[in-house]
Design a protein around this motif. Structure first.
Motif, mmCIF file in Angstrom:
data_model
loop_
_atom_site.group_PDB
_atom_site.id
_atom_site.type_symbol
_atom_site.label_atom_id
_atom_site.label_comp_id
_atom_site.label_asym_id
_atom_site.label_seq_id
_atom_site.Cartn_x
_atom_site.Cartn_y
_atom_site.Cartn_z
ATOM 1 N N ARG A 48 0.824 -1.214 0.000
ATOM 2 C CA ARG A 48 0.000 0.000 0.000
ATOM 3 C C ARG A 48 0.856 1.261 0.000
ATOM 4 O O ARG A 48 0.512 2.258 -0.653
ATOM 5 C CB ARG A 48 -0.962 -0.001 1.182
ATOM 6 N N GLU A 49 2.004 1.242 0.704
ATOM 7 C CA GLU A 49 2.852 2.429 0.686
ATOM 8 C C GLU A 49 3.669 2.522 -0.603
ATOM 9 O O GLU A 49 4.003 3.628 -1.039
ATOM 10 C CB GLU A 49 3.755 2.470 1.918
ATOM 11 N N PHE A 50 3.953 1.390 -1.220
ATOM 12 C CA PHE A 50 4.589 1.411 -2.538
ATOM 13 C C PHE A 50 3.625 2.052 -3.536
ATOM 14 O O PHE A 50 4.034 2.867 -4.378
ATOM 15 C CB PHE A 50 4.934 -0.021 -2.949
ATOM 16 N N ALA A 51 2.338 1.717 -3.431
ATOM 17 C CA ALA A 51 1.327 2.314 -4.298
ATOM 18 C C ALA A 51 1.188 3.814 -4.016
ATOM 19 O O ALA A 51 1.037 4.615 -4.948
ATOM 20 C CB ALA A 51 -0.013 1.615 -4.108
ATOM 21 N N LEU A 52 1.244 4.202 -2.753
ATOM 22 C CA LEU A 52 1.174 5.627 -2.407
ATOM 23 C C LEU A 52 2.369 6.386 -2.979
ATOM 24 O O LEU A 52 2.252 7.548 -3.369
ATOM 25 C CB LEU A 52 1.099 5.803 -0.889
ATOM 26 N N TRP A 53 3.520 5.735 -2.992
ATOM 27 C CA TRP A 53 4.710 6.317 -3.608
ATOM 28 C C TRP A 53 4.450 6.578 -5.091
ATOM 29 O O TRP A 53 4.774 7.648 -5.621
ATOM 30 C CB TRP A 53 5.891 5.378 -3.409
ATOM 31 N N GLY A 54 3.850 5.596 -5.748
ATOM 32 C CA GLY A 54 3.488 5.788 -7.152
ATOM 33 C C GLY A 54 2.449 6.878 -7.333
ATOM 34 O O GLY A 54 2.536 7.690 -8.266
ATOM 35 N N GLN A 55 1.460 6.933 -6.432
ATOM 36 C CA GLN A 55 0.416 7.940 -6.513
ATOM 37 C C GLN A 55 0.978 9.350 -6.313
ATOM 38 O O GLN A 55 0.527 10.306 -6.960
ATOM 39 C CB GLN A 55 -0.664 7.657 -5.463
ATOM 40 N N LEU A 56 1.969 9.494 -5.440
ATOM 41 C CA LEU A 56 2.636 10.780 -5.244
ATOM 42 C C LEU A 56 3.215 11.283 -6.565
ATOM 43 O O LEU A 56 3.121 12.478 -6.892
ATOM 44 C CB LEU A 56 3.753 10.634 -4.202
ATOM 45 N N HIS A 57 3.802 10.364 -7.335
ATOM 46 C CA HIS A 57 4.372 10.729 -8.627
ATOM 47 C C HIS A 57 3.275 11.030 -9.639
ATOM 48 O O HIS A 57 3.359 12.014 -10.382
ATOM 49 C CB HIS A 57 5.288 9.613 -9.127
ATOM 50 N N LEU A 58 2.246 10.184 -9.677
ATOM 51 C CA LEU A 58 1.142 10.399 -10.622
ATOM 52 C C LEU A 58 0.501 11.765 -10.406
ATOM 53 O O LEU A 58 0.151 12.465 -11.362
ATOM 54 C CB LEU A 58 0.097 9.288 -10.462
ATOM 55 N N GLU A 59 0.343 12.161 -9.138
ATOM 56 C CA GLU A 59 -0.292 13.446 -8.801
ATOM 57 C C GLU A 59 0.703 14.608 -8.825
ATOM 58 O O GLU A 59 0.386 15.700 -8.358
ATOM 59 C CB GLU A 59 -0.945 13.355 -7.414
ATOM 60 N N ARG A 60 1.905 14.345 -9.353
ATOM 61 C CA ARG A 60 2.928 15.381 -9.511
ATOM 62 C C ARG A 60 3.213 16.088 -8.192
ATOM 63 O O ARG A 60 3.315 17.319 -8.110
ATOM 64 C CB ARG A 60 2.519 16.378 -10.596
ATOM 65 N N GLY A 61 3.347 15.269 -7.138
ATOM 66 C CA GLY A 61 3.777 15.785 -5.849
ATOM 67 C C GLY A 61 2.674 16.246 -4.923
ATOM 68 O O GLY A 61 2.963 16.701 -3.809
ATOM 69 N N ARG A 62 1.421 16.107 -5.323
ATOM 70 C CA ARG A 62 0.300 16.524 -4.484
ATOM 71 C C ARG A 62 -0.270 15.339 -3.708
ATOM 72 O O ARG A 62 -0.432 14.251 -4.249
ATOM 73 C CB ARG A 62 -0.812 17.161 -5.312
ATOM 74 N N VAL A 63 -0.588 15.565 -2.432
ATOM 75 C CA VAL A 63 -1.223 14.557 -1.594
ATOM 76 C C VAL A 63 -2.345 15.236 -0.819
ATOM 77 O O VAL A 63 -2.114 16.234 -0.123
ATOM 78 C CB VAL A 63 -0.212 13.921 -0.612
ATOM 79 N N ASN A 64 -3.551 14.700 -0.988
ATOM 80 C CA ASN A 64 -4.731 15.274 -0.320
ATOM 81 C C ASN A 64 -4.863 16.768 -0.577
ATOM 82 O O ASN A 64 -5.172 17.562 0.315
ATOM 83 C CB ASN A 64 -4.671 15.004 1.191
ATOM 84 N N GLY A 65 -4.598 17.149 -1.825
ATOM 85 C CA GLY A 65 -4.753 18.540 -2.226
ATOM 86 C C GLY A 65 -3.604 19.453 -1.867
ATOM 87 O O GLY A 65 -3.621 20.644 -2.194
#
Length: 342
Positions: free
Chosen positions: A221-238
């Motif tokens: 799940r944290e590996f996926a969050l790492w990928g999501q951080l990149h997909l969202e171009r550095g944004r997390v929860n807005g």
């Protein structure tokens, strides 16, 4: 253990699970995971097997942490990009001798940071530990750990600490990563590494947490969050946690044009889909702008920005790529994922 998947992805996800499980059995891995995010929502969590082949080994669960081996380069990549953003490294085209003048001038005089982060530096180390040059920098591609070692040392010199400590301060602590770390002590949540099926499992632990060893353990799940951080171009929860320019540097094509058009394109270590390349780990049906990182034991992080999809595949067996024709299996998996969500 699987999470229920809603239509329209049910059949496609079932096919992916079957594919992942087939590779697990074929190669002798004791564990397998498939974890998928779509539109920042969990589409599937699939956990199977145990932490090793030993009789009393722990079953794989959501909190199981896998050694991601060379996929740790994606973390090093972000730290390098931060150093570029901070202007502690001026440009990708700076010669490495500017920062490490003690290196053999005759061997590295034409080697730049860009070459080191795109596997095009042409350097390697022989059995006696001596550095040599395989090819002129920028003209060819070869996956060699010496480039990783040099960049890891460079960051340590720049910041006076290991890049894991830099990431903890600048990224991990800000987005709540608690199941990602370079491990030196045994823990029941750490998944063992399988060498040969009939041999005792390996711990994968290191002697330090400074990033110089292959002892990074991460939950799916944290590996996926790492990928999501990149997909969202550095944004997390807005919130913009990492500058968008830092992510862009990591995940866009950074290598020079090769004479051999079959050679893969790289960002900062990530395999990036520009024009599909014969020697790339990404399949020909993967959308342009997608990127992937993986490790020798099979952990794979695939990010498809245009489809808003992040996929994590985990194993724990060395050389768990699928077989001798490993590029075929890597490409096939990414193609299957792309077909499912296109």
């Amino acid at each position: 253990m699987d999470q229920e998947v809603t239509q329209p992805y049910r059949q496609g996800v079932d096919d992916l699970i079957s594919w992942v499980e087939d590779i697990k059995e074929k190669n002798g891995s004791s564990a397998a995971v498939l974890y998928i995010l779509k539109d920042n929502q969990v589409v599937m969590e699939h956990y199977s097997g145990k932490h090793s082949h030993e009789k009393n080994a722990r079953y794989v669960r959501a909190d199981s942490q896998f050694n991601v081996a060379s996929a740790r380069k994606s973390y090093l990549a972000l730290a390098i990009s931060i150093a570029l953003y901070d202007k502690n490294i001026h440009t990708l085209d700076d010669p490495i001798l500017k920062y490490m003048p003690e290196l053999d001038t005759n061997l590295v005089k034409d080697v730049t940071i860009r070459h080191l982060v795109t596997h095009s530096h042409g350097l390697d180390v022989n059995v006696h530990g001596h550095l040599f040059q395989e090819f002129k920098p920028g003209t060819d591609w070869a996956y060699r750990n010496i480039g990783i070692d040099i960049m890891t040392e460079l960051l340590h010199r720049i910041y006076g600490k290991g890049f894991p400590q830099l990431l903890e301060e600048r990224v991990f602590s800000k987005i709540g990563l608690k199941e990602t770390g370079w491990k030196t002590n045994a823990d029941e949540r750490l998944v063992n590494i399988i060498g040969e099926k009939d041999e005792p499992p390996l711990s994968g632990l290191g002697t330090s947490n400074d990033g110089k060893e292959k002892n990074l353990f991460v939950t799916p799940r944290e590996f996926a969050l790492w990928g999501q951080l990149h997909l969202e171009r550095g944004r997390v929860n807005g919130k913009q946690v990492v500058p968008a320019e830092v992510i862009e540097m990591c995940t866009s094509v950074q290598n020079e044009e090769y004479r051999n058009a079959s050679l893969p394109d790289n960002g900062l270590f990530w395999f990036v889909q520009g024009i599909p390349r014969l020697s790339s780990e990404l399949g020909e049906r993967v959308p342009r702008g997608s990127y992937q990182i993986l490790g020798v034991t099979g952990p794979t992080l695939l990010v498809l920005p245009s489809l808003k999809v992040v996929v994590v595949k985990m194993y724990n067996k060395r050389y768990n790529y699928g077989g001798k024709n490993y590029l075929y299996y890597l490409k096939e998996f990414s193609n299957k994922v792309s077909d499912l969500f296109c």
